[in-house]
Design an enzyme around this catalytic site. Sequence first.
Site: not given
Ligand code: URA
Length: 209
Positions: A104, A200, A203, A108
């Site tokens: 990302r 995440d 992760d 922008t």
């Molecule tokens: N990406 C992720 O890994 N977790 C989220 O909650 C949103 C996007």
Amino acid sequence: MGNLYIFDHPLIQHKLTYIRDKQTGTKEFRELVDEVSLLMAYEITRDLPLQEVEVETPVTTCKSKVIAGKKLGLIPILRAGIGMVDGFLSLIPSAKVGHVGLYRDPETLQPVEYYLKLPSDIQDRVLIVIDPMLATGGSAEAAITALKKRGARQMKLMCLIAAPEGIEKVRAEHPDVDIYVAAIDQQLDEHGYIVPGLGDAGDRLFGTK
Ligand code: URA
């Protein structure tokens, strides 16, 4: 408008609960995602066309069915999408795998493509775009746009958990793409995380933080 399928199979829902659990460590998280991906692959391929062939059994010959026509391509969105590929491949080992990398732009906030490697015949394949978390929908939307630009004609989007915002975005921009999820959660928080979600996904899959 594309169809939205929610996989409510008890095994998928059971495993998803442990995937969500913050006490679940990397090894078990990865294994569970693998298992759910296999189960989702089973469901997502339910509409593959069949053709009749003749087979000789030890007893006699008979007509029987094999999968016909279109071949599959798996397109994980880097990096979390990678975690769902092996489970899918354990069911359909002949599927080809392409990768799309997006980040990302901090100014922008738009997704920018930084990596793309695809099977050469994507126009002849049903592509399964894979991203465990459909949050804002920005990455999935951009990945599907990138694939269409390279000739993709038939795509499905496979996610573990989706936010309503992400579903709306993909359906608005790509009404020809069916979406397959294990759960639709409540909303996004101010950081773009799905609530309640699982944190995440990248992760948790790769043990980074
Ligand atoms: N990406 C992720 O890994 N977790 C989220 O909650 C949103 C996007």
